[in-house]
Design a protein around this motif. Structure first.
Motif, mmCIF file in Angstrom:
data_model
loop_
_atom_site.group_PDB
_atom_site.id
_atom_site.type_symbol
_atom_site.label_atom_id
_atom_site.label_comp_id
_atom_site.label_asym_id
_atom_site.label_seq_id
_atom_site.Cartn_x
_atom_site.Cartn_y
_atom_site.Cartn_z
ATOM 1 N N LYS A 106 0.833 -1.207 0.000
ATOM 2 C CA LYS A 106 0.000 0.000 0.000
ATOM 3 C C LYS A 106 0.864 1.252 0.000
ATOM 4 N N GLY A 107 1.953 1.223 0.789
ATOM 5 C CA GLY A 107 2.847 2.376 0.845
ATOM 6 C C GLY A 107 3.567 2.618 -0.463
ATOM 7 N N ILE A 108 4.032 1.530 -1.091
ATOM 8 C CA ILE A 108 4.760 1.661 -2.359
ATOM 9 C C ILE A 108 3.855 2.169 -3.473
ATOM 10 N N THR A 109 2.608 1.681 -3.530
ATOM 11 C CA THR A 109 1.695 2.062 -4.614
ATOM 12 C C THR A 109 1.167 3.492 -4.475
ATOM 13 N N LYS A 110 1.488 4.139 -3.377
ATOM 14 C CA LYS A 110 1.143 5.564 -3.246
ATOM 15 C C LYS A 110 2.085 6.440 -4.062
ATOM 16 N N LEU A 111 3.245 5.872 -4.397
ATOM 17 C CA LEU A 111 4.202 6.604 -5.220
ATOM 18 C C LEU A 111 3.725 6.619 -6.672
ATOM 19 N N PRO A 112 3.814 7.744 -7.347
ATOM 20 C CA PRO A 112 3.289 7.875 -8.721
ATOM 21 C C PRO A 112 3.775 6.806 -9.692
ATOM 22 N N LYS A 113 5.051 6.450 -9.610
ATOM 23 C CA LYS A 113 5.624 5.497 -10.562
ATOM 24 C C LYS A 113 5.200 4.053 -10.287
ATOM 25 N N PHE A 114 4.643 3.780 -9.100
ATOM 26 C CA PHE A 114 4.332 2.394 -8.726
ATOM 27 C C PHE A 114 2.845 2.188 -8.403
ATOM 28 N N GLN A 115 1.981 3.052 -8.910
ATOM 29 C CA GLN A 115 0.564 2.966 -8.576
ATOM 30 C C GLN A 115 -0.088 1.669 -9.036
ATOM 31 N N ARG A 116 0.399 1.101 -10.133
ATOM 32 C CA ARG A 116 -0.183 -0.136 -10.663
ATOM 33 C C ARG A 116 0.657 -1.366 -10.341
ATOM 34 N N LEU A 117 1.545 -1.247 -9.397
ATOM 35 C CA LEU A 117 2.404 -2.367 -9.019
ATOM 36 C C LEU A 117 1.556 -3.486 -8.406
ATOM 37 N N PRO A 118 1.576 -4.693 -8.974
ATOM 38 C CA PRO A 118 0.774 -5.791 -8.418
ATOM 39 C C PRO A 118 1.324 -6.259 -7.076
ATOM 40 N N PHE A 119 0.471 -6.866 -6.289
ATOM 41 C CA PHE A 119 0.856 -7.328 -4.957
ATOM 42 C C PHE A 119 2.005 -8.326 -5.029
ATOM 43 N N ARG A 120 2.008 -9.172 -6.054
ATOM 44 C CA ARG A 120 3.048 -10.199 -6.165
ATOM 45 C C ARG A 120 4.438 -9.594 -6.275
ATOM 46 N N ALA A 121 4.545 -8.385 -6.839
ATOM 47 C CA ALA A 121 5.849 -7.740 -7.002
ATOM 48 C C ALA A 121 6.447 -7.343 -5.655
ATOM 49 N N VAL A 122 5.601 -7.253 -4.643
ATOM 50 C CA VAL A 122 6.063 -6.959 -3.290
ATOM 51 C C VAL A 122 6.161 -8.244 -2.464
ATOM 52 N N ARG A 123 5.154 -9.110 -2.623
ATOM 53 C CA ARG A 123 5.081 -10.307 -1.784
ATOM 54 C C ARG A 123 6.222 -11.279 -2.059
ATOM 55 N N ILE A 124 6.593 -11.471 -3.306
ATOM 56 C CA ILE A 124 7.670 -12.419 -3.612
ATOM 57 C C ILE A 124 8.996 -11.999 -2.979
ATOM 58 N N PRO A 125 9.467 -10.754 -3.182
ATOM 59 C CA PRO A 125 10.707 -10.341 -2.502
ATOM 60 C C PRO A 125 10.584 -10.367 -0.981
ATOM 61 N N TYR A 126 9.387 -10.055 -0.482
ATOM 62 C CA TYR A 126 9.116 -10.061 0.964
ATOM 63 C C TYR A 126 9.340 -11.460 1.544
ATOM 64 N N ASP A 127 8.767 -12.478 0.891
ATOM 65 C CA ASP A 127 8.942 -13.852 1.362
ATOM 66 C C ASP A 127 10.362 -14.347 1.149
ATOM 67 N N LEU A 128 10.975 -13.956 0.030
ATOM 68 C CA LEU A 128 12.359 -14.363 -0.216
ATOM 69 C C LEU A 128 13.310 -13.735 0.796
ATOM 70 N N LEU A 129 12.985 -12.530 1.256
ATOM 71 C CA LEU A 129 13.783 -11.898 2.315
ATOM 72 C C LEU A 129 13.710 -12.724 3.593
#
Length: 214
Positions: A150-173
């Motif tokens: 939610k925080g990342i998609t508030k940025l203009p360049k990432f408004q359409r960023l799908p959840f998977r683009a955050v969740r995959i790196p999150y779990d891999l971390l």
């Protein structure tokens, strides 16, 4: 409270079914001994390293994450949070108790483990995605991922960023932290890390398209 249940009865029913599905599938995944979800693996590694019980450490981290989520976005906390934090474990215990009458405590055959793990993994990922998409609250670890997205998609360049683009790196971390602290991961861990995010996106699109949660 009565109005809340009337308004969300369909979502609540889906959350309950999803929790049962997660508990059922996890009871089989545990028997295959092919790794757990990233959060569990990470917490097992940290608790072993610092010398406290897994339960104490995970409870502490859950509280910390819950406090952060509470002050940042309370909408992520609800009946789904409680169901995930408590009912999943009891469902695992219940189904494990039943399976003990029919299956050995540990399955050693690699072929048998694979045959059991594949459908169990699919059921777990779909069930986990369903409970998240019902939007009645999620577990602290999952809530933190939604909060980050939610925080990342508030940025203009990432408004359409799908959840998977955050969740995959999150779990891999979480997997990386597990390995850093001397823990181990398995094929189940990697599968959940790579596919849970995309399945959440697809499940959300399906539920919205079919108006199931309306």
């Amino acid at each position: 409270m009565i109005q809340y249940f009337k308004k969300n009865k369909r979502r609540i029913l889906l959350v309950i079914l999803a929790v049962i599905g997660m508990g059922f599938s996890l009871s089989f995944l545990i028997r295959t001994n092919l790794g757990g979800d990233p959060y569990t693996c990470m917490n097992l590694a940290i608790s072993d390293l610092i010398g406290i019980s897994f339960g104490h450490w995970q409870a502490f981290l859950n509280v910390v994450l819950l406090i952060i989520v509470f002050f940042c976005d309370r909408s992520l906390i609800g009946i789904g949070t409680v169901a995930n934090m408590f009912l999943v474990g009891y469902c695992v215990d219940f189904f494990t108790w039943i399976e003990n009458f029919f299956l050995p405590e540990e399955i050693t055959s690699l072929l048998a483990r694979g045959i059991i793990a594949v459908p169990a993994l699919l059921l777990f990922v779909i069930s986990a995605a369903l409970y998240m998409c019902c939007e009645l609250g999620v577990a602290p670890y999952d809530a933190a991922a939604f909060l980050l997205h939610k925080g990342i998609t508030k940025l203009p360049k990432f408004q359409r960023l799908p959840f998977r683009a955050v969740r995959i790196p999150y779990d891999l971390l979480a997997c990386g932290i597990c390995l850093l602290f001397g823990g181990s991961i398995g094929i189940v861990t990697l599968f959940i890390s790579l596919f849970l995010g995309p399945v959440v996106d697809k499940t959300s699109d399906f539920l919205k398209k079919k108006h199931i949660l309306d």
